[in-house]
Design a protein around this motif. Structure first.
Motif, PDB file in Angstrom:
ATOM      1  N   GLY A   1       0.821  -1.203   0.000  1.00 31.18           N
ATOM      2  CA  GLY A   1       0.000   0.000   0.000  1.00 31.18           C
ATOM      3  C   GLY A   1       0.855   1.253   0.000  1.00 31.18           C
ATOM      4  O   GLY A   1       1.982   1.254   0.496  1.00 31.18           O
ATOM      5  N   PHE A   2       0.304   2.320  -0.558  1.00 28.48           N
ATOM      6  CA  PHE A   2       1.029   3.574  -0.698  1.00 28.48           C
ATOM      7  C   PHE A   2       1.518   4.086   0.653  1.00 28.48           C
ATOM      8  O   PHE A   2       2.667   4.480   0.808  1.00 28.48           O
ATOM      9  CB  PHE A   2       0.124   4.606  -1.377  1.00 28.48           C
ATOM     10  CG  PHE A   2       0.755   5.941  -1.581  1.00 28.48           C
ATOM     11  CD1 PHE A   2       1.718   6.124  -2.559  1.00 28.48           C
ATOM     12  CD2 PHE A   2       0.377   7.029  -0.810  1.00 28.48           C
ATOM     13  CE1 PHE A   2       2.309   7.367  -2.763  1.00 28.48           C
ATOM     14  CE2 PHE A   2       0.957   8.267  -1.006  1.00 28.48           C
ATOM     15  CZ  PHE A   2       1.923   8.442  -1.984  1.00 28.48           C
TER      16      PHE A   2
ATOM     17  N   PRO B   1       1.955  -5.210 -10.900  1.00 30.75           N
ATOM     18  CA  PRO B   1       1.862  -4.272  -9.775  1.00 30.75           C
ATOM     19  C   PRO B   1       1.117  -2.980 -10.123  1.00 30.75           C
ATOM     20  O   PRO B   1       0.433  -2.402  -9.279  1.00 30.75           O
ATOM     21  CB  PRO B   1       3.332  -3.983  -9.430  1.00 30.75           C
ATOM     22  CG  PRO B   1       4.067  -5.192  -9.892  1.00 30.75           C
ATOM     23  CD  PRO B   1       3.346  -5.630 -11.143  1.00 30.75           C
ATOM     24  N   LEU B   2       1.235  -2.534 -11.378  1.00 32.44           N
ATOM     25  CA  LEU B   2       0.555  -1.297 -11.762  1.00 32.44           C
ATOM     26  C   LEU B   2      -0.958  -1.466 -11.788  1.00 32.44           C
ATOM     27  O   LEU B   2      -1.704  -0.523 -11.513  1.00 32.44           O
ATOM     28  CB  LEU B   2       1.053  -0.812 -13.119  1.00 32.44           C
ATOM     29  CG  LEU B   2       2.459  -0.219 -13.123  1.00 32.44           C
ATOM     30  CD1 LEU B   2       2.895   0.136 -14.539  1.00 32.44           C
ATOM     31  CD2 LEU B   2       2.534   1.001 -12.221  1.00 32.44           C
ATOM     32  N   ILE B   3      -1.428  -2.657 -12.106  1.00 27.29           N
ATOM     33  CA  ILE B   3      -2.869  -2.913 -12.078  1.00 27.29           C
ATOM     34  C   ILE B   3      -3.366  -2.829 -10.639  1.00 27.29           C
ATOM     35  O   ILE B   3      -4.383  -2.181 -10.345  1.00 27.29           O
ATOM     36  CB  ILE B   3      -3.196  -4.291 -12.699  1.00 27.29           C
ATOM     37  CG1 ILE B   3      -2.802  -4.308 -14.178  1.00 27.29           C
ATOM     38  CG2 ILE B   3      -4.674  -4.622 -12.522  1.00 27.29           C
ATOM     39  CD1 ILE B   3      -2.906  -5.669 -14.834  1.00 27.29           C
ATOM     40  N   THR B   4      -2.653  -3.475  -9.737  1.00 25.65           N
ATOM     41  CA  THR B   4      -3.004  -3.416  -8.316  1.00 25.65           C
ATOM     42  C   THR B   4      -2.967  -1.978  -7.818  1.00 25.65           C
ATOM     43  O   THR B   4      -3.869  -1.518  -7.103  1.00 25.65           O
ATOM     44  CB  THR B   4      -2.037  -4.285  -7.493  1.00 25.65           C
ATOM     45  OG1 THR B   4      -2.116  -5.640  -7.959  1.00 25.65           O
ATOM     46  CG2 THR B   4      -2.374  -4.242  -6.015  1.00 25.65           C
TER      47      THR B   4
ATOM     48  N   ARG C   1      -6.109   0.250  -6.240  1.00 28.14           N
ATOM     49  CA  ARG C   1      -6.096   0.645  -4.824  1.00 28.14           C
ATOM     50  C   ARG C   1      -5.827   2.127  -4.583  1.00 28.14           C
ATOM     51  O   ARG C   1      -6.284   2.686  -3.591  1.00 28.14           O
ATOM     52  CB  ARG C   1      -5.006  -0.133  -4.083  1.00 28.14           C
ATOM     53  CG  ARG C   1      -5.292  -1.585  -3.895  1.00 28.14           C
ATOM     54  CD  ARG C   1      -4.170  -2.174  -3.058  1.00 28.14           C
ATOM     55  NE  ARG C   1      -4.242  -3.617  -3.008  1.00 28.14           N
ATOM     56  CZ  ARG C   1      -3.229  -4.393  -2.664  1.00 28.14           C
ATOM     57  NH1 ARG C   1      -2.064  -3.857  -2.346  1.00 28.14           N
ATOM     58  NH2 ARG C   1      -3.357  -5.693  -2.629  1.00 28.14           N
ATOM     59  N   GLU C   2      -5.033   2.740  -5.448  1.00 34.72           N
ATOM     60  CA  GLU C   2      -4.472   4.043  -5.102  1.00 34.72           C
ATOM     61  C   GLU C   2      -4.870   5.192  -6.032  1.00 34.72           C
ATOM     62  O   GLU C   2      -4.432   6.314  -5.814  1.00 34.72           O
ATOM     63  CB  GLU C   2      -2.932   3.960  -5.063  1.00 34.72           C
ATOM     64  CG  GLU C   2      -2.373   2.808  -4.255  1.00 34.72           C
ATOM     65  CD  GLU C   2      -2.596   2.924  -2.753  1.00 34.72           C
ATOM     66  OE1 GLU C   2      -3.130   3.954  -2.294  1.00 34.72           O
ATOM     67  OE2 GLU C   2      -2.219   1.976  -2.029  1.00 34.72           O
ATOM     68  N   LEU C   3      -5.686   4.937  -7.032  1.00 33.02           N
ATOM     69  CA  LEU C   3      -6.044   6.010  -7.973  1.00 33.02           C
ATOM     70  C   LEU C   3      -6.629   7.221  -7.253  1.00 33.02           C
ATOM     71  O   LEU C   3      -6.339   8.369  -7.601  1.00 33.02           O
ATOM     72  CB  LEU C   3      -7.017   5.494  -9.033  1.00 33.02           C
ATOM     73  CG  LEU C   3      -7.437   6.509 -10.095  1.00 33.02           C
ATOM     74  CD1 LEU C   3      -6.238   6.955 -10.942  1.00 33.02           C
ATOM     75  CD2 LEU C   3      -8.525   5.922 -10.995  1.00 33.02           C
ATOM     76  N   ASP C   4      -7.441   6.987  -6.240  1.00 33.72           N
ATOM     77  CA  ASP C   4      -8.073   8.095  -5.524  1.00 33.72           C
ATOM     78  C   ASP C   4      -7.085   8.953  -4.745  1.00 33.72           C
ATOM     79  O   ASP C   4      -7.441  10.034  -4.282  1.00 33.72           O
ATOM     80  CB  ASP C   4      -9.152   7.568  -4.570  1.00 33.72           C
ATOM     81  CG  ASP C   4     -10.377   7.074  -5.322  1.00 33.72           C
ATOM     82  OD1 ASP C   4     -10.517   7.418  -6.505  1.00 33.72           O
ATOM     83  OD2 ASP C   4     -11.175   6.331  -4.731  1.00 33.72           O
ATOM     84  N   ARG C   5      -5.851   8.492  -4.580  1.00 33.40           N
ATOM     85  CA  ARG C   5      -4.846   9.282  -3.861  1.00 33.40           C
ATOM     86  C   ARG C   5      -4.207  10.353  -4.740  1.00 33.40           C
ATOM     87  O   ARG C   5      -3.503  11.225  -4.236  1.00 33.40           O
ATOM     88  CB  ARG C   5      -3.756   8.373  -3.302  1.00 33.40           C
ATOM     89  CG  ARG C   5      -4.296   7.379  -2.295  1.00 33.40           C
ATOM     90  CD  ARG C   5      -3.194   6.736  -1.494  1.00 33.40           C
ATOM     91  NE  ARG C   5      -3.708   5.639  -0.713  1.00 33.40           N
ATOM     92  CZ  ARG C   5      -4.414   5.760   0.406  1.00 33.40           C
ATOM     93  NH1 ARG C   5      -4.708   6.960   0.852  1.00 33.40           N
ATOM     94  NH2 ARG C   5      -4.841   4.708   1.064  1.00 33.40           N
ATOM     95  N   LEU C   6      -4.425  10.262  -6.054  1.00 33.45           N
ATOM     96  CA  LEU C   6      -3.851  11.258  -6.949  1.00 33.45           C
ATOM     97  C   LEU C   6      -4.536  12.605  -6.776  1.00 33.45           C
ATOM     98  O   LEU C   6      -5.703  12.680  -6.392  1.00 33.45           O
ATOM     99  CB  LEU C   6      -4.013  10.825  -8.411  1.00 33.45           C
ATOM    100  CG  LEU C   6      -3.236   9.599  -8.892  1.00 33.45           C
ATOM    101  CD1 LEU C   6      -3.512   9.376 -10.371  1.00 33.45           C
ATOM    102  CD2 LEU C   6      -1.757   9.752  -8.645  1.00 33.45           C
TER     103      LEU C   6
END
Length: 199
Positions: free
Chosen positions: A26-27, A105-108, A112-117
């Protein structure tokens, strides 16, 4: 990310390790010191290449969306009427399968993390993805003329869901082999489009 024959740059090494670590833990579960250690530099040394973890995440997610679109446009340009629509669709499928198998890993990370942008980066990712989808829709409708545009778009999204399921297929060593997996995914993608037309 991008298939290269020359050695990756330090920046590319950092992004590759960041993607792997972000996908695994996770980020927020990964610090810059860990990313630095993975590529053999100090955590603070990363700031010579990136403003911070947010910048790495943005470059990873915006970058892969742009690469998929650019790759698809290149495949269309290379066909340039010489290949029929069916061969062009096969080429698009092959390109996406390469991504799905080589950049798991980029798919995962995207899931999971697109909303963090930041909003602007997230909008850019969505814009690039829409263009990618519409390029596919056009080709799919040439190959399967019985598909109305909304159905073709739904089929494209469904096929992306299928191909992007690779992070859930188990560890890379547990798969039947890259070639066999790629062939299976290709047959399933073509079968999904054909099934959509017959509905």
């Amino acid at each position: 990310m991008v298939t290269r024959t020359d050695a990756p740059t330090r920046r590319e090494q950092i992004l590759k390790e960041a993607a792997r670590l972000f996908a695994e833990r996770g980020f927020h579960g990964v610090g810059v010191d860990e990313i630095g250690a993975a590529v053999g530099i100090s955590g603070p040394g990363l700031y010579r290449h990136f403003a911070g973890k947010d910048a790495m995440l943005a470059e990873l997610l915006v970058g892969i969306s742009g690469q998929l679109l650019t790759g698809a446009k290149r495949r269309l340009a290379e066909a340039d009427g010489a290949a029929g629509p069916s061969a062009v669709l096969d080429s698009l499928i092959e390109g996406h399968i390469d991504f799905a198998l080589d950049d798991r890993p980029l798919i995962t990370l995207h899931d999971r993390e697109l909303d963090r942008l930041r909003d602007s980066d997230r909008k850019l990712v969505r814009q690039l993805q829409r263009q990618y989808v519409e390029l596919w829709v056009e080709v799919v409708r040439e190959v399967y003329p019985g598909l109305a545009e909304p159905s073709a778009r739904s089929a494209v999204h469904s096929v992306f869901g299928l191909l992007n399921s690779t992070p859930h297929l188990g560890r890379p060593g547990s798969l039947p082999g890259r070639g066999t997996t790629a062939e299976l995914l290709h047959r399933m993608a073509r079968g999904a489009f054909a099934a959509a037309e017959t509905e």
